[in-house]
Motif scaffolding. Structure first.
Motif, mmCIF file in Angstrom:
data_model
loop_
_atom_site.group_PDB
_atom_site.id
_atom_site.type_symbol
_atom_site.label_atom_id
_atom_site.label_comp_id
_atom_site.label_asym_id
_atom_site.label_seq_id
_atom_site.Cartn_x
_atom_site.Cartn_y
_atom_site.Cartn_z
ATOM 1 N N GLY A 179 0.848 -1.196 0.000
ATOM 2 C CA GLY A 179 0.000 0.000 0.000
ATOM 3 C C GLY A 179 0.876 1.236 0.000
ATOM 4 O O GLY A 179 1.003 1.931 1.006
ATOM 5 N N TYR A 180 1.489 1.527 -1.117
ATOM 6 C CA TYR A 180 2.479 2.595 -1.226
ATOM 7 C C TYR A 180 1.843 3.980 -1.077
ATOM 8 O O TYR A 180 0.736 4.224 -1.557
ATOM 9 C CB TYR A 180 3.198 2.495 -2.581
ATOM 10 C CG TYR A 180 3.883 1.175 -2.765
ATOM 11 C CD1 TYR A 180 5.115 0.930 -2.182
ATOM 12 C CD2 TYR A 180 3.286 0.155 -3.498
ATOM 13 C CE1 TYR A 180 5.745 -0.300 -2.326
ATOM 14 C CE2 TYR A 180 3.910 -1.071 -3.651
ATOM 15 C CZ TYR A 180 5.139 -1.286 -3.069
ATOM 16 O OH TYR A 180 5.755 -2.502 -3.217
ATOM 17 N N ALA A 181 2.561 4.872 -0.442
ATOM 18 C CA ALA A 181 2.076 6.230 -0.201
ATOM 19 C C ALA A 181 1.905 7.019 -1.497
ATOM 20 O O ALA A 181 1.098 7.939 -1.559
ATOM 21 C CB ALA A 181 3.037 6.965 0.734
ATOM 22 N N ASP A 182 2.654 6.656 -2.548
ATOM 23 C CA ASP A 182 2.585 7.416 -3.801
ATOM 24 C C ASP A 182 1.464 6.958 -4.738
ATOM 25 O O ASP A 182 1.343 7.475 -5.845
ATOM 26 C CB ASP A 182 3.929 7.363 -4.529
ATOM 27 C CG ASP A 182 4.322 5.960 -4.975
ATOM 28 O OD1 ASP A 182 3.711 4.978 -4.506
ATOM 29 O OD2 ASP A 182 5.257 5.851 -5.798
ATOM 30 N N LEU A 183 0.620 6.040 -4.313
ATOM 31 C CA LEU A 183 -0.491 5.590 -5.159
ATOM 32 C C LEU A 183 -1.558 6.679 -5.241
ATOM 33 O O LEU A 183 -1.878 7.332 -4.250
ATOM 34 C CB LEU A 183 -1.113 4.302 -4.618
ATOM 35 C CG LEU A 183 -0.242 3.059 -4.682
ATOM 36 C CD1 LEU A 183 -0.962 1.892 -4.011
ATOM 37 C CD2 LEU A 183 0.129 2.711 -6.107
ATOM 38 N N GLU A 184 -2.096 6.863 -6.441
ATOM 39 C CA GLU A 184 -3.191 7.807 -6.646
ATOM 40 C C GLU A 184 -4.469 7.242 -6.019
ATOM 41 O O GLU A 184 -4.588 6.037 -5.827
ATOM 42 C CB GLU A 184 -3.415 8.038 -8.144
ATOM 43 C CG GLU A 184 -2.213 8.607 -8.876
ATOM 44 C CD GLU A 184 -1.903 10.036 -8.468
ATOM 45 O OE1 GLU A 184 -2.849 10.780 -8.133
ATOM 46 O OE2 GLU A 184 -0.715 10.410 -8.480
ATOM 47 N N VAL A 185 -5.435 8.119 -5.745
ATOM 48 C CA VAL A 185 -6.710 7.672 -5.171
ATOM 49 C C VAL A 185 -7.394 6.688 -6.116
ATOM 50 O O VAL A 185 -7.954 5.690 -5.690
ATOM 51 C CB VAL A 185 -7.629 8.870 -4.861
ATOM 52 C CG1 VAL A 185 -9.011 8.403 -4.436
ATOM 53 C CG2 VAL A 185 -7.006 9.738 -3.778
ATOM 54 N N VAL A 186 -7.347 6.966 -7.417
ATOM 55 C CA VAL A 186 -7.833 6.024 -8.425
ATOM 56 C C VAL A 186 -6.618 5.624 -9.257
ATOM 57 O O VAL A 186 -6.006 6.464 -9.909
ATOM 58 C CB VAL A 186 -8.922 6.635 -9.323
ATOM 59 C CG1 VAL A 186 -9.348 5.655 -10.402
ATOM 60 C CG2 VAL A 186 -10.125 7.066 -8.503
#
Length: 113
Positions: free
Chosen positions: A79-86
């Motif tokens: 669950g990486y912090a840089d993932l976009e909401v979508v």
């Protein structure tokens, strides 16, 4: 000039379906469950699932499926912090039926964090 030895490769009928309630949470390791089905009339060996989300790729363990079988296959995803909401979630079924042969089937879906 020497000719190459002819070979044939039968493409399998196989599908990987992500569990409907799957989601990715930031800050934790996530377990995505796929139902993998072999619709072919022959067994498949050396199968793995590759999941790419936000440029981060994760791979399942290697598994086999008998003809007509289905199996639940987990893929652990960060669950990486840089993932976009979508984010787009690309799932690839990789099969190596023989040395030097590789079959890939890719699907893309949107995933909401």
């Amino acid at each position: 000039m020497a000719e190459s030895v002819g070979r044939s490769l039968t493409l399998p009928k196989v599908r990987a379906t992500l569990n409907d309630d799957a989601g990715i949470k930031r800050g934790v390791m996530n377990r995505l469950e796929y139902l993998v089905e072999n619709f072919s009339n022959f067994p498949l060996e050396n199968i793995s699932l590759k999941v790419d989300i936000g440029g981060h790729t994760h791979t399942s363990t290697v598994f086999s499926l008998e003809a007509g079988a289905l199996e639940s296959v987990p893929v652990i995803v960060g669950g990486y912090a840089d993932l976009e909401v979508v984010s787009s979630l690309m799932t690839t079924i990789e099969i190596a039926p023989n040395v030097g042969d590789e079959i890939k089937r890719t699907t893309v879906a949107m995933n909401v964090l």
